[in-house]
Design a protein around this motif. Structure first.
Motif, PDB file in Angstrom:
ATOM      1  N   ALA A 177     -51.288  76.500  31.469  1.00  0.00           N
ATOM      2  CA  ALA A 177     -50.447  75.635  30.977  1.00  0.00           C
ATOM      3  C   ALA A 177     -49.944  75.785  29.410  1.00  0.00           C
ATOM      4  N   ASN A 178     -50.393  77.067  29.059  1.00  0.00           N
ATOM      5  CA  ASN A 178     -49.658  77.495  27.824  1.00  0.00           C
ATOM      6  C   ASN A 178     -49.427  79.000  27.747  1.00  0.00           C
ATOM      7  N   TYR A 179     -48.706  79.562  27.067  1.00  0.00           N
ATOM      8  CA  TYR A 179     -48.314  80.829  26.788  1.00  0.00           C
ATOM      9  C   TYR A 179     -49.418  81.481  26.348  1.00  0.00           C
ATOM     10  N   ILE A 180     -49.559  82.940  26.649  1.00  0.00           N
ATOM     11  CA  ILE A 180     -50.718  83.560  26.166  1.00  0.00           C
ATOM     12  C   ILE A 180     -50.092  85.073  25.896  1.00  0.00           C
ATOM     13  N   GLU A 181     -50.503  85.513  25.056  1.00  0.00           N
ATOM     14  CA  GLU A 181     -50.109  86.978  24.519  1.00  0.00           C
ATOM     15  C   GLU A 181     -50.790  87.919  25.417  1.00  0.00           C
ATOM     16  N   TYR A 182     -49.894  89.001  25.909  1.00  0.00           N
ATOM     17  CA  TYR A 182     -50.532  90.105  26.854  1.00  0.00           C
ATOM     18  C   TYR A 182     -50.151  91.318  26.362  1.00  0.00           C
ATOM     19  N   TRP A 183     -51.313  92.405  26.763  1.00  0.00           N
ATOM     20  CA  TRP A 183     -50.862  93.781  26.028  1.00  0.00           C
ATOM     21  C   TRP A 183     -50.855  94.634  27.302  1.00  0.00           C
ATOM     22  N   LYS A 224     -38.364  91.370  34.877  1.00  0.00           N
ATOM     23  CA  LYS A 224     -39.530  90.748  34.049  1.00  0.00           C
ATOM     24  C   LYS A 224     -39.996  92.231  33.325  1.00  0.00           C
ATOM     25  N   ARG A 225     -38.959  92.919  32.913  1.00  0.00           N
ATOM     26  CA  ARG A 225     -39.129  94.324  32.260  1.00  0.00           C
ATOM     27  C   ARG A 225     -38.620  94.419  30.873  1.00  0.00           C
ATOM     28  N   VAL A 226     -39.148  95.124  29.909  1.00  0.00           N
ATOM     29  CA  VAL A 226     -38.685  95.752  28.811  1.00  0.00           C
ATOM     30  C   VAL A 226     -38.866  96.958  28.434  1.00  0.00           C
ATOM     31  N   SER A 227     -37.891  97.609  28.047  1.00  0.00           N
ATOM     32  CA  SER A 227     -37.648  99.037  27.769  1.00  0.00           C
ATOM     33  C   SER A 227     -37.797  99.640  26.349  1.00  0.00           C
ATOM     34  N   LEU A 274     -41.364  83.624  29.999  1.00  0.00           N
ATOM     35  CA  LEU A 274     -41.575  84.901  29.300  1.00  0.00           C
ATOM     36  C   LEU A 274     -40.700  84.535  28.071  1.00  0.00           C
ATOM     37  N   ARG A 275     -41.352  84.777  26.933  1.00  0.00           N
ATOM     38  CA  ARG A 275     -40.666  84.729  25.888  1.00  0.00           C
ATOM     39  C   ARG A 275     -40.718  86.010  24.937  1.00  0.00           C
ATOM     40  N   ILE A 276     -41.030  86.185  23.951  1.00  0.00           N
ATOM     41  CA  ILE A 276     -40.630  87.594  23.040  1.00  0.00           C
ATOM     42  C   ILE A 276     -41.420  88.623  23.691  1.00  0.00           C
ATOM     43  N   MET A 277     -40.785  89.807  23.882  1.00  0.00           N
ATOM     44  CA  MET A 277     -41.379  90.933  24.436  1.00  0.00           C
ATOM     45  C   MET A 277     -41.195  92.029  23.239  1.00  0.00           C
ATOM     46  N   ALA A 278     -42.103  93.007  23.071  1.00  0.00           N
ATOM     47  CA  ALA A 278     -42.084  93.894  21.914  1.00  0.00           C
ATOM     48  C   ALA A 278     -42.984  95.296  22.341  1.00  0.00           C
ATOM     49  N   ALA A 312     -40.613  97.241  17.714  1.00  0.00           N
ATOM     50  CA  ALA A 312     -39.340  96.488  17.877  1.00  0.00           C
ATOM     51  C   ALA A 312     -39.648  95.390  19.055  1.00  0.00           C
ATOM     52  N   SER A 313     -39.021  94.294  18.654  1.00  0.00           N
ATOM     53  CA  SER A 313     -39.218  93.024  19.439  1.00  0.00           C
ATOM     54  C   SER A 313     -37.668  92.576  20.151  1.00  0.00           C
ATOM     55  N   ILE A 314     -37.775  91.857  21.005  1.00  0.00           N
ATOM     56  CA  ILE A 314     -36.703  91.215  21.668  1.00  0.00           C
ATOM     57  C   ILE A 314     -36.838  89.741  22.177  1.00  0.00           C
ATOM     58  N   THR A 315     -36.002  88.910  21.773  1.00  0.00           N
ATOM     59  CA  THR A 315     -36.045  87.470  22.111  1.00  0.00           C
ATOM     60  C   THR A 315     -35.537  87.313  23.613  1.00  0.00           C
ATOM     61  N   PRO A 316     -35.820  86.203  24.070  1.00  0.00           N
ATOM     62  CA  PRO A 316     -35.439  85.999  25.462  1.00  0.00           C
ATOM     63  C   PRO A 316     -34.108  86.049  25.825  1.00  0.00           C
ATOM     64  N   ASP A 317     -33.235  85.625  24.722  1.00  0.00           N
ATOM     65  CA  ASP A 317     -31.957  85.864  24.970  1.00  0.00           C
ATOM     66  C   ASP A 317     -31.385  87.190  24.782  1.00  0.00           C
TER      67      ASP A 317
END
Length: 121
Positions: free
Chosen positions: A105-111, A76-79, A31-35, A49-54
């Motif tokens: 095999a690859n990261y995919i952007e989800y909405w 696995k949550r973003v608020s 799980l990478r960038i969440m926004a 707004a966005s937030i990095t994994p760290d």
């Protein structure tokens, strides 16, 4: 199957607060960038707004000091905590995340499905 499931939208008065949550469901390996993005009928979709994994956040100038993005990697949550809401914050809010599904095999952007937030005076 990976999905982003949002909750927390609704009607709120000017100056009030609202909290949006988004949970990544399904089996994932990364799980990478969440926004959070938002879109109103008269505007293009914009990054809120966005937030990095760290946990490093970035907020749009229009919401800085009023909105706070946070994430919980274990759940696995973003608020998005929205305070001092204004009429121009009315929009459909979308959760966004770069996800590596367990069978991919690859990261995919989800909405997410979108959450309507309406601020009334």
């Amino acid at each position: 199957q990976v999905q982003l499931v949002e909750s927390g939208g609704g009607l709120v008065q000017t100056g009030g607060s609202r909290r949006l949550s988004c949970e990544v469901t399904g089996s994932i390996s990364g799980l990478r960038i969440m926004a959070w993005y938002r879109q109103s009928p008269e505007k293009q979709r914009e990054l809120v707004a966005s937030i990095t994994p760290d946990g490093r956040p970035n907020h749009a100038a229009s919401v800085k000091g009023r909105f706070i993005i946070s994430r919980d990697n274990a759940w696995k949550r973003v608020s998005l905590q929205m305070n001092n809401l204004e009429a121009q914050d009315s929009a459909t809010y979308y959760c966004n995340a770069d996800v590596l599904a367990s069978d991919a095999a690859n990261y995919i952007e989800y909405w997410g499905q979108g959450s309507q937030v309406t601020v009334s005076s």
